[in-house]
Design an enzyme around this catalytic site. Structure first.
Site, short mmCIF file in Angstrom:
data_model
loop_
_atom_site.label_atom_id
_atom_site.label_comp_id
_atom_site.label_asym_id
_atom_site.label_seq_id
_atom_site.Cartn_x
_atom_site.Cartn_y
_atom_site.Cartn_z
CB CYS A 68 -0.94 0.01 1.21
SG CYS A 68 -2.18 -1.26 1.10
N1 COA Z 1 -19.55 -8.50 10.28
C1 COA Z 1 -19.90 -8.57 11.56
N2 COA Z 1 -19.04 -8.82 12.57
C2 COA Z 1 -17.76 -9.05 12.23
C3 COA Z 1 -17.31 -9.01 10.89
C4 COA Z 1 -18.27 -8.73 9.89
N3 COA Z 1 -17.92 -8.67 8.61
N4 COA Z 1 -15.99 -9.26 10.87
C5 COA Z 1 -15.60 -9.45 12.13
N5 COA Z 1 -16.67 -9.33 12.97
C6 COA Z 1 -16.69 -9.47 14.44
C7 COA Z 1 -15.56 -10.33 14.94
O1 COA Z 1 -15.92 -11.69 14.91
C8 COA Z 1 -15.38 -9.82 16.35
O2 COA Z 1 -16.37 -10.37 17.17
P1 COA Z 1 -16.08 -10.72 18.72
O3 COA Z 1 -15.79 -9.40 19.36
O4 COA Z 1 -17.35 -11.35 19.16
O5 COA Z 1 -14.90 -11.63 18.72
C9 COA Z 1 -15.68 -8.31 16.21
O6 COA Z 1 -16.49 -8.19 15.04
C10 COA Z 1 -14.45 -7.46 16.09
O7 COA Z 1 -13.61 -8.01 15.07
P2 COA Z 1 -12.19 -7.39 14.71
O8 COA Z 1 -11.61 -8.17 13.58
O9 COA Z 1 -11.40 -7.26 15.96
O10 COA Z 1 -12.66 -5.96 14.18
P3 COA Z 1 -11.88 -4.60 14.16
O11 COA Z 1 -12.61 -3.61 14.97
O12 COA Z 1 -10.41 -4.76 14.40
O13 COA Z 1 -12.07 -4.17 12.62
C11 COA Z 1 -10.80 -4.09 10.59
C12 COA Z 1 -11.53 -4.98 11.60
C13 COA Z 1 -10.13 -4.99 9.57
C14 COA Z 1 -11.82 -3.20 9.90
C15 COA Z 1 -9.76 -3.20 11.32
O14 COA Z 1 -9.03 -3.97 12.23
C16 COA Z 1 -8.80 -2.50 10.39
O15 COA Z 1 -9.17 -1.85 9.40
N6 COA Z 1 -7.49 -2.54 10.73
C17 COA Z 1 -6.47 -1.86 9.97
C18 COA Z 1 -6.14 -2.69 8.81
C19 COA Z 1 -5.23 -2.02 7.82
O16 COA Z 1 -5.00 -0.85 7.85
N7 COA Z 1 -4.73 -2.80 6.93
C20 COA Z 1 -3.92 -2.32 5.91
C21 COA Z 1 -4.26 -3.16 4.76
S1 COA Z 1 -3.44 -2.53 3.39
#
Ligand code: COA
Length: 373
Positions: free
Chosen positions: A156
């Site tokens: 990225c």
């Molecule tokens: N719909 C509903 N619930 C979902 C879900 C979905 N699509 N995906 C995950 N969940 C749930 C999980 O199971 C978890 O449930 P729990 O609390 O009961 O265990 C909860 O939501 C939180 O999941 P988590 O993966 O910890 O979410 P998050 O708040 O970290 O958000 C991202 C996920 C990916 C959006 C976030 O972490 C992010 O954007 N991080 C930065 C990534 C980044 O910059 N990457 C660079 C790539 S180039």
């Protein structure tokens, strides 16, 4: 060393958009079908049922509401769940070169330049549709630019790494003008069956023209005051697709060679890395954070960008100071910060300072400090 500027930017946006609701409807259809097909095993406790996704979660966790894509129909078909791209013959332009050319021509037009004025083309992006011949060399032929071209991949952060490479070439005179082109077909490396990340990516292409300040004809340009790059190894964002896949024993499953991440760890580790990079870069340039009028940040997660801007400014940034495009485009990898720049720079006044920053897998991060002319 010549002073160097960004003299034009360009953006190609695919025609089709997919909303969160559309994406979630397909995902949940897939989940319902899977759970029905595996009902006996789930009932016997041998398999866990898949959990549905929700638009509310996506918006709350990431800020993403929609994304553009090269093929909506395949992505939304529960039997397919990937973009379908027509195979092209060797005599036809590749899709990545075609998208890149659209963005590059716009950047040239905005800079008041012709392809013949350009000596080098860098295709800087996360995913290249083939190893060689380089997409950049194909783009050179499509556009009719001179000199040379090559591809580079720093995930990225690729566009920022491309800008620094272009600045090095242009400031030393080894290229009169360099195009940094970032075509991204991120939806093709996304596992649309993975609830944790099925909503993350979109497709787009961007281009920046870098040339010496003294030669530039553009009325809409930014002097590049400095660039700084940083990398730090991490397994928290991986894409294991590669030419060794067919040789590996045992072979990897299809879903093991697509994008995956530990999103929460990425969030926690990349925010301080980028904030420190920007603060140290600004300090070394003698610019106080309060002087920065705009942050064009990589567009992966809204909360992450808000936190980075807050750490740099020492207070919350508003949407004018740190514009958001990920709500409409989702994460377009290397294109994201350049889309933000392309769409949100014209209102800045002469002398205003802005920082373009791209970051992601590797980890990798780049800072490009700009002054509006
Ligand atoms: N719909 C509903 N619930 C979902 C879900 C979905 N699509 N995906 C995950 N969940 C749930 C999980 O199971 C978890 O449930 P729990 O609390 O009961 O265990 C909860 O939501 C939180 O999941 P988590 O993966 O910890 O979410 P998050 O708040 O970290 O958000 C991202 C996920 C990916 C959006 C976030 O972490 C992010 O954007 N991080 C930065 C990534 C980044 O910059 N990457 C660079 C790539 S180039």
């Amino acid at each position: 060393m010549k002073k160097v500027c960004i003299s034009g930017s360009g953006l190609f946006t695919p025609a089709e958009a997919v909303s969160n609701d559309e994406l979630v409807a397909t995902f949940n259809r897939y989940v319902a079908d899977y759970n029905q097909q595996h009902a006996a095993a789930i009932g016997a406790g041998e398999t866990s049922p898949l959990q549905p996704s929700s638009s509310e979660f996506i918006v709350k966790a990431s800020g993403i509401r929609s994304r553009f894509t090269v093929d909506k129909t395949g992505i939304l078909d529960p039997q397919v769940m990937r973009p379908r791209i027509e195979k092209r013959g060797e005599g036809e332009p590749s899709l990545m070169a075609e998208m890149g050319a659209a963005a590059a021509l716009q950047a040239l037009e905005n800079a008041g330049r012709k392809p013949q004025d350009v000596d080098s083309v860098l295709v800087a992006c996360s995913n290249l549709q083939r190893p060689y011949p380089a997409i950049a060399v194909e783009l050179q032929a499509l556009l009719g630019t001179r000199g040379f071209g090559f591809d580079m991949n720093v995930a990225c952060a690729s566009a920022a790494f491309g800008v620094q490479t272009a600045v090095d070439a242009v400031s030393r005179g080894s290229s009169r003008a360099t195009l940094v082109v970032s075509p991204e077909i991120c939806t093709a490396h996304l596992n649309f069956r993975n609830r944790d990340c099925h909503f993350i990516f979109g497709d787009a292409a961007t281009a920046l023209l870098i040339e010496p300040l003294e030669n530039s004809l553009s009325q809409d340009r930014f002097e590049i005051l400095g660039t700084r790059l940083q990398t730090q190894f991490s397994n928290n964002i991986r894409n294991d697709f590669g030419f060794l896949n067919p040789s590996e024993q045992p072979p990897r499953r299809w879903d093991e060679v697509l994008f995956r991440q530990e999103g929460r760890k990425v969030f926690k580790e990349v925010v301080p890395m980028v904030a420190e990079l920007l603060l140290s870069h600004l300090a070394d340039l003698g610019i106080a954070p309060a002087e920065v009028k705009r942050f064009w940040l990589h567009q992966a997660n809204l909360g992450m960008n808000q936190l980075i801007a807050k750490r740099v400014l020492g207070r919350d940034a508003n949407e004018t100071e740190a514009p958001v495009i990920l709500d409409e485009y989702a994460n377009t990898s290397s294109a994201g910060s350049v889309i933000a720049f392309h769409k949100y720079h014209r209102d800045l006044a002469a002398g205003d300072i802005g920082v373009l920053s791209a970051f992601g897998a590797g980890y990798s991060a780049g800072s490009v400090v700009l002054r509006r002319l």
